[in-house]
Design a protein around this motif. Structure first.
Motif, PDB file in Angstrom:
ATOM      1  N   ALA A  69     -16.762 -36.072 -12.820  1.00  8.67           N
ATOM      2  CA  ALA A  69     -15.598 -36.359 -13.662  1.00  8.67           C
ATOM      3  C   ALA A  69     -15.587 -37.788 -14.188  1.00  8.67           C
ATOM      4  O   ALA A  69     -14.729 -38.148 -14.998  1.00  8.67           O
ATOM      5  N   ASP A  70     -16.551 -38.609 -13.690  1.00 11.93           N
ATOM      6  CA  ASP A  70     -16.649 -40.014 -14.085  1.00 11.93           C
ATOM      7  C   ASP A  70     -15.361 -40.777 -13.757  1.00 11.93           C
ATOM      8  O   ASP A  70     -14.789 -41.497 -14.581  1.00 11.93           O
ATOM      9  N   VAL A  71     -14.914 -40.596 -12.501  1.00  8.81           N
ATOM     10  CA  VAL A  71     -13.731 -41.314 -12.012  1.00  8.81           C
ATOM     11  C   VAL A  71     -14.031 -41.816 -10.601  1.00  8.81           C
ATOM     12  O   VAL A  71     -15.042 -41.458  -9.990  1.00  8.81           O
ATOM     13  N   ALA A  72     -13.117 -42.637 -10.084  1.00  9.35           N
ATOM     14  CA  ALA A  72     -13.260 -43.130  -8.716  1.00  9.35           C
ATOM     15  C   ALA A  72     -12.900 -42.032  -7.715  1.00  9.35           C
ATOM     16  O   ALA A  72     -12.136 -41.105  -8.030  1.00  9.35           O
ATOM     17  N   ILE A  73     -13.441 -42.144  -6.504  1.00 12.32           N
ATOM     18  CA  ILE A  73     -13.115 -41.183  -5.443  1.00 12.32           C
ATOM     19  C   ILE A  73     -11.610 -41.173  -5.176  1.00 12.32           C
ATOM     20  O   ILE A  73     -11.014 -40.119  -4.951  1.00 12.32           O
ATOM     21  N   SER A  74     -10.986 -42.344  -5.235  1.00 17.02           N
ATOM     22  CA  SER A  74      -9.539 -42.429  -4.996  1.00 17.02           C
ATOM     23  C   SER A  74      -8.758 -41.648  -6.051  1.00 17.02           C
ATOM     24  O   SER A  74      -7.704 -41.079  -5.763  1.00 17.02           O
ATOM     25  N   THR A  75      -9.285 -41.592  -7.270  1.00 15.59           N
ATOM     26  CA  THR A  75      -8.613 -40.835  -8.331  1.00 15.59           C
ATOM     27  C   THR A  75      -8.657 -39.337  -8.032  1.00 15.59           C
ATOM     28  O   THR A  75      -7.673 -38.626  -8.213  1.00 15.59           O
ATOM     29  N   VAL A  76      -9.809 -38.863  -7.556  1.00 17.26           N
ATOM     30  CA  VAL A  76      -9.927 -37.455  -7.166  1.00 17.26           C
ATOM     31  C   VAL A  76      -8.929 -37.141  -6.059  1.00 17.26           C
ATOM     32  O   VAL A  76      -8.224 -36.119  -6.098  1.00 17.26           O
ATOM     33  N   SER A  77      -8.835 -38.037  -5.084  1.00 19.49           N
ATOM     34  CA  SER A  77      -7.889 -37.850  -3.977  1.00 19.49           C
ATOM     35  C   SER A  77      -6.454 -37.798  -4.488  1.00 19.49           C
ATOM     36  O   SER A  77      -5.646 -36.979  -4.045  1.00 19.49           O
ATOM     37  N   ASN A  78      -6.125 -38.674  -5.449  1.00 18.26           N
ATOM     38  CA  ASN A  78      -4.773 -38.687  -6.005  1.00 18.26           C
ATOM     39  C   ASN A  78      -4.449 -37.382  -6.732  1.00 18.26           C
ATOM     40  O   ASN A  78      -3.321 -36.895  -6.685  1.00 18.26           O
ATOM     41  N   VAL A  79      -5.447 -36.819  -7.396  1.00 14.96           N
ATOM     42  CA  VAL A  79      -5.246 -35.536  -8.071  1.00 14.96           C
ATOM     43  C   VAL A  79      -4.927 -34.447  -7.048  1.00 14.96           C
ATOM     44  O   VAL A  79      -4.000 -33.654  -7.224  1.00 14.96           O
ATOM     45  N   PHE A  80      -5.690 -34.413  -5.955  1.00 11.85           N
ATOM     46  CA  PHE A  80      -5.460 -33.403  -4.920  1.00 11.85           C
ATOM     47  C   PHE A  80      -4.091 -33.565  -4.273  1.00 11.85           C
ATOM     48  O   PHE A  80      -3.477 -32.592  -3.847  1.00 11.85           O
ATOM     49  N   ASN A  81      -3.619 -34.800  -4.203  1.00 15.30           N
ATOM     50  CA  ASN A  81      -2.316 -35.075  -3.591  1.00 15.30           C
ATOM     51  C   ASN A  81      -1.178 -35.036  -4.600  1.00 15.30           C
ATOM     52  O   ASN A  81      -0.024 -35.359  -4.269  1.00 15.30           O
ATOM     53  N   ASN A  82      -1.513 -34.662  -5.856  1.00 13.98           N
ATOM     54  CA  ASN A  82      -0.514 -34.522  -6.917  1.00 13.98           C
ATOM     55  C   ASN A  82       0.246 -35.820  -7.184  1.00 13.98           C
ATOM     56  O   ASN A  82       1.447 -35.818  -7.450  1.00 13.98           O
ATOM     57  N   ALA A  83      -0.450 -36.936  -7.109  1.00 14.26           N
ATOM     58  CA  ALA A  83       0.176 -38.242  -7.348  1.00 14.26           C
ATOM     59  C   ALA A  83       0.489 -38.411  -8.835  1.00 14.26           C
ATOM     60  O   ALA A  83      -0.283 -38.006  -9.706  1.00 14.26           O
ATOM     61  N   ASP A  84       1.633 -39.036  -9.114  1.00 12.92           N
ATOM     62  CA  ASP A  84       2.082 -39.188 -10.501  1.00 12.92           C
ATOM     63  C   ASP A  84       1.301 -40.252 -11.272  1.00 12.92           C
ATOM     64  O   ASP A  84       1.449 -40.370 -12.488  1.00 12.92           O
ATOM     65  N   ILE A  85       0.494 -41.021 -10.571  1.00  6.96           N
ATOM     66  CA  ILE A  85      -0.181 -42.154 -11.225  1.00  6.96           C
ATOM     67  C   ILE A  85      -1.406 -41.721 -12.034  1.00  6.96           C
ATOM     68  O   ILE A  85      -1.982 -42.530 -12.761  1.00  6.96           O
ATOM     69  N   VAL A  86      -1.789 -40.465 -11.928  1.00  3.89           N
ATOM     70  CA  VAL A  86      -2.970 -39.974 -12.648  1.00  3.89           C
ATOM     71  C   VAL A  86      -2.526 -39.338 -13.960  1.00  3.89           C
ATOM     72  O   VAL A  86      -1.614 -38.504 -13.987  1.00  3.89           O
ATOM     73  N   SER A  87      -3.179 -39.720 -15.052  1.00  2.00           N
ATOM     74  CA  SER A  87      -2.830 -39.158 -16.353  1.00  2.00           C
ATOM     75  C   SER A  87      -3.221 -37.686 -16.416  1.00  2.00           C
ATOM     76  O   SER A  87      -4.111 -37.230 -15.672  1.00  2.00           O
ATOM     77  N   GLU A  88      -2.587 -36.958 -17.323  1.00  2.03           N
ATOM     78  CA  GLU A  88      -2.862 -35.533 -17.474  1.00  2.03           C
ATOM     79  C   GLU A  88      -4.309 -35.298 -17.915  1.00  2.03           C
ATOM     80  O   GLU A  88      -4.978 -34.366 -17.447  1.00  2.03           O
ATOM     81  N   GLU A  89      -4.816 -36.152 -18.786  1.00  2.00           N
ATOM     82  CA  GLU A  89      -6.196 -36.018 -19.247  1.00  2.00           C
ATOM     83  C   GLU A  89      -7.181 -36.170 -18.091  1.00  2.00           C
ATOM     84  O   GLU A  89      -8.134 -35.395 -17.943  1.00  2.00           O
ATOM     85  N   THR A  90      -6.951 -37.183 -17.247  1.00  2.42           N
ATOM     86  CA  THR A  90      -7.834 -37.413 -16.097  1.00  2.42           C
ATOM     87  C   THR A  90      -7.730 -36.269 -15.100  1.00  2.42           C
ATOM     88  O   THR A  90      -8.738 -35.808 -14.543  1.00  2.42           O
ATOM     89  N   LYS A  91      -6.505 -35.819 -14.884  1.00  2.02           N
ATOM     90  CA  LYS A  91      -6.297 -34.708 -13.954  1.00  2.02           C
ATOM     91  C   LYS A  91      -7.098 -33.481 -14.385  1.00  2.02           C
ATOM     92  O   LYS A  91      -7.772 -32.847 -13.569  1.00  2.02           O
ATOM     93  N   GLN A  92      -7.039 -33.165 -15.669  1.00  2.00           N
ATOM     94  CA  GLN A  92      -7.759 -31.995 -16.163  1.00  2.00           C
ATOM     95  C   GLN A  92      -9.262 -32.170 -16.057  1.00  2.00           C
ATOM     96  O   GLN A  92      -9.992 -31.209 -15.813  1.00  2.00           O
ATOM     97  N   ARG A  93      -9.736 -33.395 -16.233  1.00  2.00           N
ATOM     98  CA  ARG A  93     -11.169 -33.661 -16.107  1.00  2.00           C
ATOM     99  C   ARG A  93     -11.626 -33.462 -14.654  1.00  2.00           C
ATOM    100  O   ARG A  93     -12.692 -32.894 -14.392  1.00  2.00           O
ATOM    101  N   VAL A  94     -10.805 -33.904 -13.716  1.00  2.00           N
ATOM    102  CA  VAL A  94     -11.130 -33.721 -12.293  1.00  2.00           C
ATOM    103  C   VAL A  94     -11.116 -32.237 -11.934  1.00  2.00           C
ATOM    104  O   VAL A  94     -12.027 -31.744 -11.255  1.00  2.00           O
ATOM    105  N   LEU A  95     -10.098 -31.513 -12.398  1.00  2.16           N
ATOM    106  CA  LEU A  95     -10.010 -30.083 -12.090  1.00  2.16           C
ATOM    107  C   LEU A  95     -11.166 -29.306 -12.701  1.00  2.16           C
ATOM    108  O   LEU A  95     -11.667 -28.345 -12.111  1.00  2.16           O
TER     109      LEU A  95
END
Length: 334
Positions: A11-37
């Motif tokens: 997904a070309d993101v940091a490991i912490s960003t992937v973790s934030n997506v899994f934890n449904n953190a609000d700090i991740v943008s929708e575009e990044t979230k979709q790229r991780v998923l």
């Protein structure tokens, strides 16, 4: 084994960003979230938060994902599923997510660690279903005509049931027949379609003044009916309600203003709930095969889990039947 690092790299993101997506953190943008998923789906990754669960005895656990636990429908359904789980030596976990978004429901299923899922959620569709299937969690949807690899559906023919109910009222001589909607859901849609088609087939008009919405709740159906009665609208010959609770609310509203059931107005419900036969006016209703849906959904899920060959899903459609009691009578000219 695919790791969280692989997902982050894809997904070309940091490991912490992937973790934030899994934890449904609000700090991740929708575009990044979709790229991780998308990376999760492509790599068939199961989040590490699930790994310990997958190694535990929860491999022998089935999850039932529901929008509510209120009412006889959910009680009867889950009891039937639970019995099948016991017979097959599986545990049963129940998850309720009434107001959750499809994204949150998807994460709940992925994080649950269950071997398979029985799902009664209309909003969980499309890409979310595909993502769950790619991590090898078989699914059976209740009340949905859906099938695919590792995906099956079990439903009752609600349109047929509604047609039977309206046909019964018409055969009793009723022409001015109202409808009480439930929630804006698939089962209500199919029941209303059955009502409309049977009215049209018999050349009977549909009056919007007696099309009400009680959201499947007795108290709301009572309020809706009382409002209609106080508005001066011509009294219907009969009311067809999309569940028994609303039918009972309708009966009480009529009785409270001196209108007799079934002498003045016939009322018919849907589901054949436990209490329907014990009302002061025993309720004519449509028996919905809820126990059969529970049994069939669990049986189909175990097939998907244990069949080493064909993982193709199926659709099972069950037939309702009429239950005749005292709340409907022959039409009398007013």
């Amino acid at each position: 084994m695919v790791t969280i690092k692989d997902v982050a790299r894809e997904a070309d993101v940091a490991i912490s960003t992937v973790s934030n997506v899994f934890n449904n953190a609000d700090i991740v943008s929708e575009e990044t979230k979709q790229r991780v998923l998308a990376a999760v789906e492509k790599l068939h990754y199961i989040p590490n938060m699930n790994a310990k669960l997958l190694k535990s005895n929860r491999k022998n656990t089935i999850g039932v994902f529901l929008t509510s636990l209120q009412g006889d429908f959910y009680r009867v359904l889950t009891q039937a599923i639970h019995l099948q789980c016991k017979l097959n030596n599986y545990l049963l976990n129940i998850y309720v997510s009434n107001d959750n978004s499809p994204d949150e429901i998807y994460r709940m299923i992925i994080a649950s660690g269950v071997a398979g899922a029985i799902i009664y959620h209309e909003d969980l569709t499309g890409d979310y279903v595909k993502r769950i299937a790619t991590v090898n969690i078989p699914m059976v949807f209740i009340d949905r005509d859906s099938k695919g690899k590792n995906v099956s559906g079990v439903l009752s023919d609600d349109k047929l049931g509604a047609s039977m109910a309206v046909d019964h009222l018409i055969k009793l001589g009723h022409k001015r027949i109202g409808y009480m909607h439930g929630n804006e859901s698939g089962d209500d849609t199919h029941r209303y379609q059955g009502y409309v088609e049977m009215m049209q087939k018999n050349g009977l008009p549909i009056d919007e003044d007696i099309i009400l919405r009680g959201y499947y709740e007795e108290s709301l159906a009572y309020s809706e009916m009382r409002s209609m009665l106080s508005s001066g609208v011509e009294l219907p010959d009969a009311m067809f309600c999309a569940n028994d609770e609303m039918a009972w609310g309708t009966i009480q509203a009529l009785q409270d203003v001196g209108i007799k059931v079934p002498e003045d107005v016939s009322v018919i419900g849907y589901d054949d709930s436990l209490l329907s036969k014990y009302y002061s006016v025993p309720l004519t209703t449509v028996h919905s095969p809820i126990t059969e849906m529970g049994n069939a959904s669990a049986t189909e899920l175990f097939r998907l889990l244990h069949d080493e060959g064909d993982k193709s899903g199926t659709v099972t459609k069950l037939s309702p039947k009429m239950v005749y009691r005292s709340s409907c009578g022959k039409h009398k000219e007013k």
